[in-house]
Write a protein that holds these residues in place. Structure first.
Motif, PDB file in Angstrom:
ATOM      1  N   GLY A 210       0.793  -1.228   0.000  1.00  0.00           N
ATOM      2  CA  GLY A 210       0.000   0.000   0.000  1.00  0.00           C
ATOM      3  C   GLY A 210       0.814   1.261   0.000  1.00  0.00           C
ATOM      4  O   GLY A 210       0.262   2.359   0.056  1.00  0.00           O
ATOM      5  N   VAL A 211       2.139   1.158  -0.106  1.00  0.00           N
ATOM      6  CA  VAL A 211       2.993   2.342  -0.125  1.00  0.00           C
ATOM      7  C   VAL A 211       3.045   2.910  -1.546  1.00  0.00           C
ATOM      8  O   VAL A 211       3.180   2.170  -2.516  1.00  0.00           O
ATOM      9  N   VAL A 212       2.942   4.236  -1.644  1.00  0.00           N
ATOM     10  CA  VAL A 212       3.033   4.901  -2.938  1.00  0.00           C
ATOM     11  C   VAL A 212       4.503   5.189  -3.233  1.00  0.00           C
ATOM     12  O   VAL A 212       5.163   5.922  -2.497  1.00  0.00           O
ATOM     13  N   CYS A 213       4.996   4.587  -4.305  1.00  0.00           N
ATOM     14  CA  CYS A 213       6.393   4.789  -4.721  1.00  0.00           C
ATOM     15  C   CYS A 213       6.425   5.511  -6.073  1.00  0.00           C
ATOM     16  O   CYS A 213       5.509   5.371  -6.877  1.00  0.00           O
ATOM     17  N   HIS A 214       7.511   6.269  -6.279  1.00  0.00           N
ATOM     18  CA  HIS A 214       7.729   6.896  -7.580  1.00  0.00           C
ATOM     19  C   HIS A 214       8.724   6.061  -8.377  1.00  0.00           C
ATOM     20  O   HIS A 214       9.773   5.708  -7.865  1.00  0.00           O
ATOM     21  N   LYS A 215       8.329   5.775  -9.606  1.00  0.00           N
ATOM     22  CA  LYS A 215       9.217   5.016 -10.485  1.00  0.00           C
ATOM     23  C   LYS A 215       9.490   5.816 -11.759  1.00  0.00           C
ATOM     24  O   LYS A 215       8.611   6.500 -12.274  1.00  0.00           O
ATOM     25  N   LEU A 216      10.717   5.664 -12.237  1.00  0.00           N
ATOM     26  CA  LEU A 216      11.112   6.316 -13.484  1.00  0.00           C
ATOM     27  C   LEU A 216      11.082   5.281 -14.604  1.00  0.00           C
ATOM     28  O   LEU A 216      11.806   4.276 -14.549  1.00  0.00           O
ATOM     29  N   ALA A 217      10.216   5.515 -15.577  1.00  0.00           N
ATOM     30  CA  ALA A 217      10.165   4.647 -16.762  1.00  0.00           C
ATOM     31  C   ALA A 217      11.038   5.278 -17.843  1.00  0.00           C
ATOM     32  O   ALA A 217      10.781   6.404 -18.281  1.00  0.00           O
ATOM     33  N   THR A 218      12.095   4.580 -18.248  1.00  0.00           N
ATOM     34  CA  THR A 218      13.019   5.075 -19.271  1.00  0.00           C
ATOM     35  C   THR A 218      12.845   4.240 -20.531  1.00  0.00           C
ATOM     36  O   THR A 218      13.093   3.033 -20.520  1.00  0.00           O
TER      37      THR A 218
END
Length: 837
Positions: free
Chosen positions: A141-149
């Motif tokens: 349930g944690v909101v994480c930021h991911k970088l899509a390259t």
């Protein structure tokens, strides 16, 4: 070949004089001397190579190279190599000039320090990246930021050791992390399509928690994405670096999205630290031109004004003559003027008009056309353009023989070597002079019509002006055909495309002696011996003091300056137009034969296009394939995707196409151009063609399964049928506009001079004395029209730049991030916008 932009064509060309290198580091052996040559490269693509200068650490090249640049480039590079008989030639150093810096060195002799050649700095090409920052909810349930390259594609990667099997390595760099991921390897292409996506976590859970959902969010501004391109090599040394780019994540901004093209850059600290003078230096003279050409209708006022020059009375009041008056060098004006008048078929009346005016101003028949006037420069340029193939068929066989035989012809007793015999050398030289004199004086039938018509006009004007002097009708013509055409071509055959390189010193000395003698024979001077400062030349000339030589020259001059001409199509002598090694694909003439690629020696004459197994067999009758010129239906580029090979083109015949790969983009363009021109008049030329190959039972371009299906793309024909004169009229008018614009202050001064002469009938001011003004009122009228036409074109160019500045996005495929020339352009436009506001 132009690079197309919106409503405008951009022509790029470069003229280079490779002078000499000095202080090359010695070879680490007992000999210490090196065998060096220099290459010219567009980025990493070699387009020219000098001859090898043996056993020297200060090699003198003295070679000229000109080419039209058929594509965009970032660097013009020069490499000095040391030939190695047993291993691959080793690079000593290089000079790399950025495209945006070329104007700094325009037309100047400049010494450049050689820089070390490092694999980490040898990069070219660009990469298309898409970055997207998004929120992802984990299982807890944690909101994480991911970088899509997303690595989409690359274009123009360098070819390393004849191959390019690229892959991309993607890394996220930060204070406490370095994650790396790789794409798949794309085989045999330097324009790979990857279209692969990689994910990197930007937000991570804390190692300790105050509350259940506390997270540690890294400072995005401190993170960067690194994308490196590599060539997957089978060599033991590992994969080769092709270039990389570093993208700081702060470019994502508030939107969290970034989509852009990037120029690949060298690896940081890729160059070894070498002292400034450690590798030596190279002297170069570089002239780079870039012509921005509008559609024809924009140039009509200026073009019409120029083309009326022959009818203007007096001709000194014409636009073309005024251009010659304001330019610093007459040559500057002559080159575009001659090309423009040749293109529109009006060169003869124009040259006749300015020649007639100059002859009338000449007081002494012995000084006729002796100066560097607009007339002499225009006739020189006309002969160079229209007479190039005339020179080829007349002089090339004997020049080739002289350069191959290396016979000693030194007749100066002071320079004679101990092993040489003076009489033998004199006989060698006499035989060469005799043969060259004979081929010249019997070549009148091949002299191009346009040259003959100009010579006829010169002869008539000179004879009318100096009626007492019976020889002036000959000297007026011989001062061009011998003094400015044949003699310079013999002296420097490489400048007239008779030889690929400057001759060696011994052969160069032989050609100098021949050139001097031929020049004197053609001059018909009263006292021939007095023409030579050297006593040994005067003594040698005694061989040719017979009347038959003077008679042969007069007969030749009569022939080429007569008004009646014959049809040149009756000349059946094969003219060798171009030859060289290329790679061809088997044509499949045998049903079950292998369609592989092989290196062959190609020859093109005005009769046929052939290829041979080796260079040595090309002069015999054992060609592997002969294609008559009349069987060439089209010559077009072949898309790289067909065979994953660059610089390919196709020669289309009635039953099949011959697929050929040239050594580089400049050679491919040259072969396509000359093959197209020589076959332009064929009756059965195609109007459409297939831009891709027929493979696996269908055409790759249109997917049709029938191999004889009509083409799906219009042919790029429309070139002039005359081989010598492939000229773009609009481009020449653009060049003339640029000259008028550059010398606008002189146009204004000339207007002032016209006003001064019209009002005051007294001694002219010294600052106006350089201008030839026969009719001030007519000249002023033409000047006013020129200024108006030039100002209109200036406004159109300025408007185009403003529109381009407004529309163009930095980071687009046309102008990737890292494009320094575009950054300079943006800065200039920003400054001009500020000033205008």
């Amino acid at each position: 070949m132009a690079v197309e932009e919106e409503g405008l064509r951009v022509f790029q060309s470069v003229k280079i004089k490779i002078g000499e290198a000095k202080n090359i580091p010695p070879y680490p052996g007992p000999n210490k001397m090196r065998d060096c040559y220099c290459t010219v490269n567009l980025d990493q693509e070699e387009v020219f190579r000098t001859k090898i200068i043996e056993k020297s650490l200060c090699p003198f090249y003295g070679e000229d190279f000109y080419c039209e640049i058929p594509r965009n480039f970032r660097h013009l590079s020069f490499y000095i190599f040391d030939r190695d008989v047993f291993r691959r030639d080793s690079s000593i150093g290089k000079v790399a000039v950025k495209k945006e810096d070329l104007q700094k060195y325009h037309g100047k002799d400049t010494w450049f320090q050689l820089q070390p050649v490092s694999a980490d700095s040898e990069v070219q090409g660009k990469v298309h990246l898409e970055l997207r920052l998004s929120e992802v909810i984990t299982d807890s349930g944690v909101v994480c930021h991911k970088l899509a390259t997303r690595v989409l594609e690359c274009q123009g990667l360098p070819i390393v050791n004849g191959q390019c099997d690229p892959y991309a390595a993607v890394s996220l760099l930060g204070p406490s992390r370095s994650e790396a991921k790789k794409t798949k390897v794309k085989r045999k292409t330097n324009n790979p399509q990857f279209d692969e996506v990689f994910y990197f976590e930007i937000t991570r859970q804390l190692s300790y928690t105050k509350r259940q959902f506390d997270v540690e969010e890294e400072d995005v501004d401190k993170l960067a994405l690194r994308v490196d391109l590599w060539n997957a090599s089978n060599l033991k040394f590992g994969d080769e670096f092709l270039g990389g780019v570093r993208v700081p994540l702060k470019v994502l901004g508030q939107a969290g999205v970034h989509d852009a093209w990037y120029f690949l850059q060298p690896r940081e600290n890729g160059n070894k630290s070498v002292k400034a003078d450690e590798l030596g230096s190279l002297r170069l003279n570089i002239v780079y031109t870039e012509d921005h050409v509008f559609p024809s209708e924009r140039y009509s006022p200026l073009t019409d004004l120029l083309l009326q020059s022959a009818q203007v009375e007096p001709v000194s009041a014409s636009a073309a003559h005024i251009l010659g008056e304001v330019c610093r060098e007459k040559q500057e004006a002559a080159v575009p003027l001659v090309r423009l008048f040749l293109h529109y078929g009006k060169i003869v009346p124009f040259v006749s008009a300015i020649a007639h005016a100059e002859i009338n101003r000449t007081q002494d028949p012995n000084t006729i056309f002796r100066g560097n006037s607009l007339t002499s420069k225009c006739i020189d340029e006309t002969m160079k353009l229209a007479g190039m193939h005339y020179l080829q068929v007349t002089l090339k066989p004997i020049i080739d023989e002289i350069c191959t035989e290396h016979k000693s012809c030194e007749i100066d007793p002071v320079k004679l070597k101990e092993s040489e015999n003076l009489e033998t050398n004199r006989e060698n030289l006499r035989q060469y002079v005799d043969r060259i004199f004979n081929v010249i004086t019997t070549s009148g039938v091949r002299c191009p019509t346009v040259m003959c018509d100009i010579f006829f006009s010169l002869r008539e004007s000179a004879a009318s002006r100096f009626q007492v002097d019976q020889d002036v009708r000959y000297t007026a013509v011989s001062s061009f055909i011998f003094l400015r055409f044949f003699a310079p071509a013999i002296l420097s055959p490489n400048l007239f495309q008779l030889r690929p390189h400057h001759p060696d010193p011994c052969t160069s000395r032989t050609l100098t002696l021949i050139s001097k003698t031929i020049q004197t024979l053609g001059s018909l001077a009263k006292s021939k011996s007095a023409n030579f400062k050297e006593s040994y030349m005067a003594a040698f000339y005694d061989y040719f003091n017979e009347q038959k030589y003077a008679d042969a020259v007069k007969n030749f001059l009569d022939l080429i300056s007569s008004s009646g001409r014959w049809d040149q199509k009756s000349i059946e002598t094969p003219i060798m137009l171009k030859e060289g090694f290329m790679i061809k694909r088997a044509q499949g003439r045998n049903r079950f034969g292998m369609k592989n690629f092989k290196k062959r020696w190609f020859r093109l004459t005005n009769h046929e296009f052939t290829y041979h197994k080796t260079k040595g067999n090309s002069k015999g009758e054992c060609a592997l394939c002969r294609i008559p010129i009349e069987n060439i239906l089209a010559v077009e580029r072949l898309e790289e995707e067909s065979f994953k090979m660059k610089n390919m083109f196709q020669v289309i015949q009635p039953e099949r196409a011959l697929y050929i790969q040239a050594n580089n983009c400049v050679e491919a363009r040259d072969w396509i151009d000359i093959l197209t021109k020589v076959s332009q008049c064929n009756r059965k030329r195609l109007s459409t063609y297939h831009p891709s190959a027929y493979l696996n039972g269908h055409w790759l371009c249109c997917k049709q399964s029938i191999d004889s299906a009509p083409g799906c793309t219009p042919c790029t024909g429309g070139l002039p049928a005359n081989i010598q004169l492939d000229i773009d009229g609009d481009r020449e008018t653009e060049r003339i506009y640029s000259l008028f614009s550059t010398y606008m202050s002189k146009l204004v001064k000339m207007q002032e001079a016209c006003g001064s002469r019209s009002v005051y009938d007294g001694p002219e001011q010294e600052e106006y004395s350089t201008f030839v003004i026969d009719d001030p009122q007519e000249t002023y009228k033409t000047l006013k029209q020129i200024v108006s036409a030039v100002q209109t074109l200036e406004q159109q160019h300025a408007q185009y730049k403003r529109d381009k500045f407004r529309k163009t996005k930095y980071g687009s495929q046309e102008h990737p991030i890292g494009d320094k020339s575009f950054q300079c352009y943006i800065r200039q436009q920003s400054e001009s916008s500020t000033y205008s506001i």
